[in-house]
Every structure is written in structure tokens, then in C-alpha cells.
Design an enzyme around this catalytic site. Structure first.
Site, PDB file in Angstrom:
ATOM      1  CB  ALA A   1      -0.894  -0.016   1.231  1.00  8.37           C
ATOM      2  CG  ASN A   2       0.112   4.695  -1.844  1.00  4.03           C
ATOM      3  OD1 ASN A   2      -0.612   5.544  -1.350  1.00  4.03           O
ATOM      4  ND2 ASN A   2      -0.174   4.072  -2.980  1.00  4.03           N
ATOM      5  NE  ARG A   3       3.487   8.067   5.374  1.00  3.46           N
ATOM      6  CZ  ARG A   3       4.226   9.130   5.658  1.00  3.46           C
ATOM      7  NH1 ARG A   3       5.409   9.265   5.118  1.00  3.46           N
ATOM      8  NH2 ARG A   3       3.769  10.055   6.480  1.00  3.46           N
ATOM      9  CB  SER A   4      -2.429   8.137  -0.876  1.00  4.71           C
ATOM     10  OG  SER A   4      -3.586   8.875  -1.183  1.00  4.71           O
TER      11      SER A   4
ATOM     12  CB  ALA B   1      -1.043   7.553  -4.297  1.00  2.00           C
TER      13      ALA B   1
END
Ligand code: CTP
Length: 405
Positions: A210-213, A277
Site C-alpha cells: 500500500a502507500n501513505r495516501s 496514488a
């Protein structure tokens, strides 16, 4: 300046215990920049005072005695004319009956009868009163006349009943107010697609890349488009956010799902705002069963995800839609150079670039600092809320769509 600033809304408060929640609604609408005139009925004043509303709106709140006061007999005409929207929240069964029949026996019902402004009602009453055929007939009549009826919701009622009758929560009502006020905006009849949040790429049934968006900037863009009257499709990765009233939410998880939904929606879109993102890489193969720790650290092979903007660009050449495309570039170095490069490479009309290394401009926070880059040059915006960034970007979208007319 916010498109909501200075718009006048009349909030009618009637005699229900939910009138204490109307104070929060008045406060929320005021904080959005609206001018809120409050009119309380006699019943409402048994629960909450005019002074309470005045304290949160900074405006005078009106009561029945004002009808016969210094402003003479035309107060209701003035209030009704000034209002762009009349909101009755909470609306009791009694006031709904009066609104349906055109009875005008107090300042609020007089004003509603005299005004040409659209009307939103948020019913609140005990379950039995709501279900009563008289109330149902009145609501049907109001609906037929174009009145927006929001709620009531089911849940715990003051009588102790668990039934339908609770007033819709103020935050949600404020969303309905914004949607109705957008009806006079420059994007009426236009479809805006917004992608938001990060995507998740499965490693196994439990783990993801995942990412931090947080999705906050994308959701703020969707709200700004609704405020301008657009039909909004919000294609969102998993987030902890509540979608705006008026947005058609399409929930996705992976980059490939997002691509399918964005490409589909983009075919009918006037503008696409690609704020999501999207993961650039995904595990080549997601394990069917949970990977066990005893088997040791796994090697996860990665494959490139498709570029959604590239696919949109191909569709655009064929169908001429979306007419305007906005990309977003989160950079940790060489901001302007990278954003200008992506503007050309990704066939977008405007790139919204931000420096994610700045503490107040990036993931999770409510503020952002961006540079708007287009073929003509760039505009550096100061640090502002993500809501304001949304408004500024949408203002540019409106300009670009105007030029294409
Ligand atoms: N984007 C996209 N599809 C992808 C990745 C990104 O459509 N698979 C979009 C993003 O939503 C954004 C723009 O492309 O609007 C720029 O995203 P960014 O991650 O900055 O670009 P990348 O091409 O992935 O470049 P980088 O190597 O900097 O990650």
C-alpha cells in the site's frame, strides 16, 4: 475565496429535541462561509434559545415576536427573498403539515410560503408520528413539489424507541446544503471524475503493498466540484474517509481495478482529476493462501502496473473525452522539473505538484502546498487547506472548460 462565501441560507428550527443538533448545523454552515439566518418556532425555543444560534452564526436569530416588531410586517418577505435556500432542520410532523398545506401561522411558515427559494427539510419525530399516514401524505406532497427531504434515519429515539425518526446528522445535512447550493454553479451539467486514495496490491489474502495516501486531497477535490454543481464520480482506493453527499462513489482496491473504473468513467467525463496514488508495481502473483512465517521470508516478485493516465490519453484521442485532464505529482526532489516532464509525458492539461518532504504538505495532514504547472508556466500557491487547494484546482478546471467552449 470559497464559492460558498456570502451565500445566504435560512435555517428554520422547529420544536424537536433534535433542535440541539441544529446548533451544530448552524455552526458548520457558518464555518463554510455561509450567512445563516435562523428562525426559531415557539416549540424550538422550549429546547434551545435564539441566543445560542446567534452565538454560533454571528447573525441575529429571529423569533415570532420579530414579525410584529420594528421591521414591520415584511420581515418574512425580506428573509424569504434573501435566502438562496431554506433548510428546516429539525422539521416536526406539525411543521411538515403546515408546509404541505400552505399554513402560515408563524414567522417560519410565513417565510417559507413567501419565498421562492428551494426548500430542504430534515424530519425528526417519534416513529409512530413518522409512520402516520398523515405525515406520509404530507411528505409525498412536499416531494412532488420538489422539496428535498433528507432522512429521517433509524436508530435510538428520545422516547426510547428504536425506530425511524432521527434527524440526519448535521455533517450529512451540510453536505446536502452544499449540493443544493451548487445548482447555480458553473459546472452544472458537467461530469467530473476524481480518483482518490492509494491502491492496494495483494501479496496474499492478508497482506498488501500500500502507500501513505489518505485520500484527503482527492475527496476535497470531489467536494469542490460538487460545490460548483458538477456530477461527480469518485473512484476511490480504500480510505477512512466518508464520501461527500452528491458524489457517486466507486470503491476499488487495486491499481488494475482503478484503471478499469477510471477509464470507463472517463469516457463520459468533461474533466478527470487523477489524484490517486496508484501503485507503480504489484506482486506478480498473489499467494492464494496466507504465507506462513515458518516458511521464512518470501521473495515477492513485482510487475509494473498499467499507467492509468496513459490509457485515458488513448481513449481521449478516440472519444474526445475527458475534455480536461489534471494530473498530480508528489515529488521529493526537483519538483518543477519533474512536474513539467510528467505534464508532457502523461498528456495532461494541468499538473498539480507538491513537495512531499515538506511537513505540512503531504500525506495524512489537512494542509497542502502545491504548484500548478501547465504548458504556459507555473503558479506557486501558498500553504493552504486541502479544501482550498481543491477550490483553486477546480477554478482552473472551470477556466479550461470555458476556453474549450
Ligand atoms: N498515475 C497513473 N497510473 C499509474 C501511476 C500514476 O495514472 N500507474 C498518475 C497519478 O494518479 C498522477 C500522475 O500519474 O496523477 C503522476 O503520478 P506519479 O506517481 O507522480 O507518476 P509516476 O509516473 O508513477 O512517476 P514516479 O516515478 O515519480 O512515481
Amino acid at each position: 475565496m470559497s464559492v460558498l462565501a456570502g451565500k445566504r441560507v435560512l435555517l428554520g428550527v422547529t420544536g424537536s429535541i433534535a433542535s440541539y443538533k441544529a446548533v451544530e448545523l448552524a455552526s458548520t454552515l457558518t464555518q463554510l462561509g455561509l450567512e445563516v439566518d435562523v428562525v426559531l418556532t415557539r416549540g424550538a425555543r422550549q429546547f434551545v434559545s435564539a441566543l445560542t444560534f446567534q452565538s454560533v452564526t454571528g447573525q441575529r436569530a429571529y423569533v415570532d415576536e420579530d414579525l410584529w416588531g420594528a421591521e414591520g410586517h415584511v420581515l418574512h418577505i425580506g428573509l424569504g427573498k434573501a435566502a438562496e435556500l431554506i433548510v428546516v432542520a429539525p422539521a416536526t410532523a406539525n411543521t411538515l403539515a403546515k408546509l404541505a398545506s400552505g399554513t402560515a401561522d408563524n414567522l417560519l411558515t410565513l417565510t417559507a410560503l413567501a419565498s421562492e427559494a428551494p426548500l430542504l427539510v430534515a424530519p425528526a419525530m417519534d416513529g409512530g408520528m413518522f409512520e402516520h399516514p398523515a405525515t406520509q401524505v404530507n411528505l409525498a406532497l412536499l416531494k412532488e413539489r420538489g422539496v428535498e427531504i433528507v432522512g429521517p434515519e433509524s436508530g435510538h429515539l428520545a422516547s426510547g424507541l428504536e425506530a425511524i425518526g432521527r434527524m440526519t446528522e448535521p455533517a450529512r445535512l451540510a453536505g446536502h446544503v452544499r449540493k443544493l447550493l451548487g445548482r447555480s454553479g458553473p459546472l452544472v451539467g458537467q461530469t467530473v471524475v476524481v480518483s482518490a486514495g492509494g491502491t492496494q496490491e495483494a501479496i496474499d489474502p492478508v497482506r498488501v503493498i500500500a502507500n501513505r495516501s489518505s485520500g484527503k486531497q482527492g475527496y476535497a477535490l470531489a467536494q469542490a466540484a460538487i460545490d460548483l454543481g458538477a456530477e461527480v464520480v469518485l473512484v476511490s482506493g480504500p480510505t477512512a474517509l466518508v464520501s461527500s453527499v452528491g458524489a457517486q462513489l466507486v470503491s476499488v482496491t487495486s491499481g488494475r481495478e482503478m484503471k478499469a473504473e477510471v477509464v470507463k468513467a472517463a469516457r463520459k467525463a468533461d474533466a478527470l482529476l487523477m489524484a490517486a496514488a496508484v501503485a507503480d508495481f504489484r506482486p506478480t502473483r498473489a499467494a492464494k493462501e496466507k504465507i506462513k512465517r515458518v516458511e521464512g521470508a518470501p521473495k515477492v516478485a513485482l510487475t509494473a502496473n498499467p499507467d492509468i493516465l496513459e490509457a485515458v490519453s488513448e481513449g481521449r484521442k478516440k472519444f474526445g473525452k475527458p475534455r480536461v485532464v489534471v494530473g498530480f505529482a508528489a515529488e521529493s526532489e526537483n519538483l518543477l522539473e519533474n512536474a513539467a516532464g510528467k505534464l508532457r509525458a502523461k498528456d495532461v492539461d494541468l499538473m498539480v505538484a507538491n513537495d512531499i518532504s515538506a511537513a505540512a504538505a503531504g500525506f495524512e495532514v489537512d494542509t497542502n502546498q502545491v504548484v500548478l504547472v501547465d504548458a504556459g508556466g507555473h503558479e506557486e500557491l501558498p500553504l493552504m487547506s486541502k479544501a482550498e487547494v481543491g477550490e483553486r484546482v477546480l477554478a482552473r478546471v472551470v477556466e479550461m472548460l470555458e476556453k474549450l467552449k
